[in-house]
Every structure is written in C-alpha cells, then in structure tokens.
Enzyme design. Structure first.
Site, mmCIF file in Angstrom:
data_model
loop_
_atom_site.group_PDB
_atom_site.id
_atom_site.type_symbol
_atom_site.label_atom_id
_atom_site.label_comp_id
_atom_site.label_asym_id
_atom_site.label_seq_id
_atom_site.Cartn_x
_atom_site.Cartn_y
_atom_site.Cartn_z
ATOM 1 N N GLU A 120 0.815 -1.202 0.000
ATOM 2 C CA GLU A 120 0.000 0.000 0.000
ATOM 3 C C GLU A 120 0.855 1.260 0.000
ATOM 4 O OE1 GLU A 120 -2.628 2.150 -0.841
ATOM 5 O OE2 GLU A 120 -3.503 0.226 -0.322
ATOM 6 N N ASP A 125 0.990 3.971 -3.024
ATOM 7 C CA ASP A 125 0.530 5.352 -2.851
ATOM 8 C C ASP A 125 1.595 6.356 -3.271
ATOM 9 O OD1 ASP A 125 -1.921 4.532 -1.893
ATOM 10 O OD2 ASP A 125 -1.403 4.755 0.211
ATOM 11 N N SER A 185 -7.566 1.768 -3.760
ATOM 12 C CA SER A 185 -6.436 2.404 -3.092
ATOM 13 C C SER A 185 -5.487 3.043 -4.095
ATOM 14 C CB SER A 185 -5.663 1.388 -2.254
ATOM 15 O OG SER A 185 -5.149 0.375 -3.064
#
Length: 651
Positions: free
Chosen positions: A300, A304, A568
């Site tokens: 993650e 990002d 995400s």
C-alpha cells in the site's frame, strides 16, 4: 434551579433499584438489550471502586455543521472558499456557557467539590473521579461489571437518571450504558483486523515498458499512461520551477511501510526527472516509523507514493504514518489517533456519546509491548495538509455507529478549514470486508444484504471508486467499472446505512434510482437488518463520488517490478490531481478547494462519465454504471484540463 440536597439524593439511591425514581428526574440513556448480546452481566461494583466520570456537554450548533460546510463549498455561494480557522471551528461547536454553568452547579450541589472538577480545554466535557457509591447516588443507578465473550471487562449500568432540567445540557455520561471493550492485544490479531488497506495483491511482471509506449496500458498502467488517460502534463508549471512549501500532499498509512530502494527503482525506470532519494516528509504519529528494509516493503505505501510523486513532483508528500507496530496490528480502532494528531481538540471532543478515543483505539503510553511507544498520545502536533488521501477502510457494520459519526463530524470540521479528504470506496463491490457484523462480506441473517463501507460513506469526504481500461482498448477510449472476478475484486459502491442522502447529492441519486433502478428490493432508513427483505438503503448517502483507474498500475515492491490495483490506487490519483490544482490556485492568490463534492456534483461536465460495467457482490450484479452519477463509479474520472479551467475560474 438547584439539585436536591445530598441527604435526599442518598435516599433516592437506596430506592432506585425499586424503580421509585422521583418525578424531578428522567432516564437519560437506556441500553438496548440487543447491544449486550456478547456481554455477560457480572457482580455489582464495590461501593469504594473509583470510576473516571466524564460528563459530555451538549455541543452547540452541531445541527448547523452541514449547512455551514455547504455554504463555503458551494460555488454559487458568496462565501465560497472562505475557510475557517481551527479556533473558529472550536468556538462554533463548543457548549454554551449556560450549559457549562448548569451542569457544574448540578455536580457541586450533588456533593462533588469544585476542586475535583476538570473542564476540558475545548469546553466539551467536565470530568472528575468518583467512587461507585457517589456515581450511583448521582445518577440513581447501579454499576455492574460486564464481561465480553473475548474476556474483556468494563464497568457499566443499564440506564441512568438525571434531573429533567439538566437533560438539555447533556450529551451523555461515561461510564454509562456503553459496552465497548478493547480487542485483545495479541500480535496474532493482525490477520483478524477489519481495518485494511484497499488494494488487490501485487503481481510480478517483467515485460513492463519503461518508456512512453502507450500501446500496453491495459497490461501495465505506467505514469505515461496516466498522463494520457487524464490529460495532465508530465511536470507542473510552477513559478521558477519551484513548488510551494505550504502545499504538501498528505498520505495516511498504518501497519504498512514504504521502502526507499523501491521508490528509487521506480523513479529510475519510469520517471527519471524525479531525483533518486526523493522521499516523503515524515509526520510520524504515536511511535510510527518508516521506511523499512526492502524485504518488509508494504504494497500500500509503495503504491501510494509511486502513484503520487509522478503527478505532483516537485511538490512533496507528507507521510502521516500512524501508530506503533504493535497497536497498528492489534487494535480494532481506526483513524482516531490520526485525527488526534492533526487536531488537538479532537482528543477531548465530545459527540455522539463519546469523548476522546474509544477503548477499541490504541492506548498510549503502550505498556503492553516492550517495543511500543512510551510517550503520551500525540494531540495537535501536526497541521493537516490541504489534501489528505486515505486508501484504507472497512465496513460500517464493523464499528459502532457513534464511533463513525464522531469521525464524520471531524471530517466536516476539517472541510470547514479548507482540507480535501479522499477515501477509497472499497474493493468488494456492494459487499464489504468480512467482520463481526456480516456474513462473507454481506449483511443479514442469510448474508444477502449489501454492506456499505466506512469511512468512505461519510458525506463530508470524497469517496473514490475504481475503473479500468477495457481489454484491447486504448487510453483514448472510455473506461469501465473495475471488476475482476478471479480476484474477487470490484469497485466498492452503494448506499450508507448510517447517513442520509446529503443535499449536494439529492438530484444525482434521485435521477439514478428513477432512470436506472437496479430492481432490487430495498428498505429506507435505520431498520433492523435481521428483519428486512430489502438489499440496500434507498434513502442512504450514495458512494463513490468519483473514480479513477484502479487496475494493473505499474509498481516496484520488494525490489520487483509488477502491477497492483484497487480503489487504493484510484484514491491517491485523485488526491494528487487536486493537490496540483491547489498549487496553481494558491499561486494566483486564491484559497485551496477544500470540500469538493458540492462543486463536482454541480459541474459533472468536468469529468469523464463512465457508463459501462457494474460492481457485483452478495450474489448480485451490484449496481450498474450509467449516464450521470452511479454507485459504481460516481460522477466519473478526472478530465484534468476541464477540471483545471473550472477550478481556477472559481473565487
């Protein structure tokens, strides 16, 4: 009016159990017996046991919060972009002085000495320590020890009474009727957490083109593909080639950590104009640390940052890395420690029957784990950035309603101060993540009811769904809803079971349900999900609001190049583009955009409408995409040139 003398009060306590409550008093809170189904009522608390009493005072103007935020967020309003200071926000919602005075007088007249009372800095509550006997006398109740099925215990009562004239001044009192035990703090609890990042598994790939070839964007969406897809130039045009120091992009992470070597490899392969060693500004909260060695790189965090930097550079990222490793893995709580850190008043803010952090949140100093954070809970140590991206979430059913409502109120307060907050809409279509309140991600006795997401369903955040380039299509053709059954992945969307349809969304939701009714049975409002035969709340806040590509995005994780996706991925794309537009607004003397939804719903022409695909779940096809807003892709994907022109034209 003053409270009755102390001698009479003790007399009332003696007969409270016989229900002989004086006519001057009324039940202020009484627990629904269904809430206690996992709790066993044990023995009466000792009369000399000490209880940390908190009196939550009725907040002023909470009912005005929505309208106040709309007033500065609606482009047609003369007050558009006139953001508030944090001090103005605190003052607007603080209890009235007459409330403080009335409750303080009641407590003193009831035998609580003035020097025992503490009034919080944000004026939201009065606190004092009391023996069980004092608390029972004050509230005409009995305190018992309650034990949860997991072994945790808490002190509570079934109901309590206060003078009728005081009721209008009180939100709630704790310890009271609330039963909310912390989760057992065991490292093994990591796999049981219902607080997850919202991305699909990383897949290794060795044939990803590192140049500007756009022919393979479906197989691997590189930064060059993203630029072509949404129409933004490679590097922003800033005065003197320098980015502002007051416009860093905020990214939230918890229990997942970036690796610098992965960032450097990604920059070298896909964005050589970004220097090696470029890294986020650390805003570490309650013992958090980063980066980590490459073998511990998190999918993650790497995702990002590798999506954001190619869009915003030379702007920087502020990394809100939250919680020590032990607490990040074991607590059920989500986001409260982050909100504490960017708003000191939130640490002691009372709303919806809760003051400060809940027992399910991490506790600091961490006295359980030897390597835990030993400092005090961090309150107000960081300024919120102009834009915050959160790629984590769960299901509404997995947290107490009051817990979610209090957080949602905080997003409203941050919006008043000019912050744009983006949340991923989830990756299970109309279903949710498995948790205490659902069956295989769906609700109801038979697991057939759609499960809305949290915090993405809050009406004061911008919820981001996911799209994909269709097979054998190019970046110049329309996208569709991201849906990949082999991974059980589909863009999250639906209707909240907690929040009603907000004003800015009324016409969009109405239009969808009238023109594109999916044909499912539905219910309205807050009903028992054990009795309804409907699948979704027809009167709930619809989400997502917008969407962006969330399929096969090129990344480097653990030293390997591959692809990853999920809402995400879509979330930091949107956040980065808005951060970039904010930079240009600030450079011409305008304010940041703040809460985006009213402007977007009033001007959907600045987005690319997505009209194909759906988000299946709970043994249904979910909600189909359609012309205009839909609960699969929202209003659509970014059209950067149109968005830039529009937002720069606003005051």
């Amino acid at each position: 009016m003053r409270f009755l003398n102390l001698g009479l009060v003790f007399g009332f306590a003696a007969i409270a159990s016989a229900a002989a409550i004086p006519h001057t008093h009324a039940v202020h809170e009484k627990r629904d017996t269904a809430v206690a189904k996992k709790w066993e009522k044990r023995g009466r608390l000792s009369a000399n046991a000490r209880l940390p009493m908190r009196i939550g005072l009725k907040q002023r103007n909470l009912h005005l919060g929505h309208d106040l935020l709309m007033d500065i967020s609606d482009p047609s309003s003369p007050n558009y972009s006139k953001h508030w200071t944090s001090e103005e926000v605190i003052e607007m919602f603080a209890p009235e002085q007459k409330t403080v005075d009335a409750v303080r007088a009641w407590l003193i007249d009831s035998g609580i000495a003035p020097q025992r009372l503490t009034h919080s800095d944000n004026k939201g509550w009065l606190a004092f320590d009391a023996t069980t006997e004092e608390a029972e006398t004050l509230l005409l109740t009995e305190y018992h020890l309650y034990e949860h099925v997991d072994g945790q215990t808490t002190a509570a009562c079934e109901s309590y009474h206060v003078p009728k004239y005081i009721q209008e001044h009180l939100d709630y009192i704790t310890p009271g009727i609330k039963l909310s035990a912390p989760s057992k703090r065991s490292v093994k609890a990591r796999s049981a957490s219902n607080r997850i990042h919202s991305s699909i598994p990383f897949q290794r790939a060795t044939d990803i083109s590192t140049n500007d070839d756009l022919s393979q964007c479906y197989n691997a969406l590189t930064p060059a593909c993203l630029r072509a897809l949404y129409g933004f130039p490679e590097t922003p045009e800033y005065p003197g080639g320098q980015a502002r120091t007051d416009n860093s992009l905020g990214i939230f992470e918890e229990g997942d950590f970036y690796d610098q070597a992965d960032l450097d490899t990604f920059f070298a392969n896909f964005t050589p104009y970004i220097p090696q060693g470029t890294h986020p500004v650390p805003a570490f909260i309650d013992g958090a640390q980063a980066p980590v060695p490459q073998y511990d790189a998190g999918p993650e965090s790497d995702l990002d940052l590798q999506l954001s930097y190619p869009i915003i550079y030379p702007q920087n990222v502020t990394l809100f890395q939250t919680d020590d490793l032990y607490s990040a893995y074991t607590s059920r709580g989500f986001l409260n420690t982050f909100l504490d850190a960017i708003d000191g008043s939130y640490c002691t803010y009372s709303a919806f029957g809760e003051t400060g952090n809940d027992p399910i949140d991490p506790v600091y100093p961490d006295t359980v784990w030897s390597g835990g954070y030993k400092g005090q809970l961090m309150c107000g140590v960081y300024e919120p950035t102009n834009v915050i991206s959160v790629s984590y979430g769960g299901s509404e059913a997995d947290w107490p309603t009051y817990y979610q409502q209090r957080q949602c109120n905080e997003y409203m307060k941050l919006g008043l101060q000019g912050t744009s907050i983006f949340f991923a809409s989830g990756d299970a279509g109309v279903a949710g993540r498995y948790g205490d309140g659902n069956v295989d991600g769906c609700l109801g006795t038979y697991g057939q009811i759609f499960s809305p997401g949290f915090p993405t369903s809050c009406p004061y955040v911008t919820s981001v769904g996911a799209t994909q380039i269709n097979p054998n299509s190019t970046v110049y053709e329309p996208e569709s809803v991201a849906d990949y059954p082999d991974w059980g992945y589909s863009s999250g969307g639906g209707f909240s079971n907690i929040y009603p349809v907000p004003s800015y969304q009324h016409s969009a939701v109405y239009d969808y349900l009238q023109r594109h009714d999916p044909g499912y049975k539905y219910y309205r409002g807050n009903v028992s999900l054990a009795t309804t035969d409907g699948l979704y709340n027809r009167s709930g806040r619809g989400y997502p609001d917008v969407s962006a590509n969330g399929w096969n995005l090129a990344v480097v994780i653990g030293g390997e190049t591959g692809v990853e996706g999920g809402t995400s991925a879509a979330t930091p794309i949107w956040a980065s583009l808005i951060n970039r537009i904010n930079e240009q607004r600030l450079n011409i003397g305008k304010k940041t955009l703040g809460f985006l939804n009213p402007a977007l719903y009033a001007n959907p022409h600045v987005l690319n409408d997505i009209t194909t695909g759906s988000n299946p779940g709970c043994a249904t096809k979910g909600f189909p995409a359609a012309t205009g807003w839909d609960p699969a892709t929202g209003l659509g994907t970014p059209n950067y040139p149109k968005m830039l022109d529009y937002f720069l034209s606003l005051p």
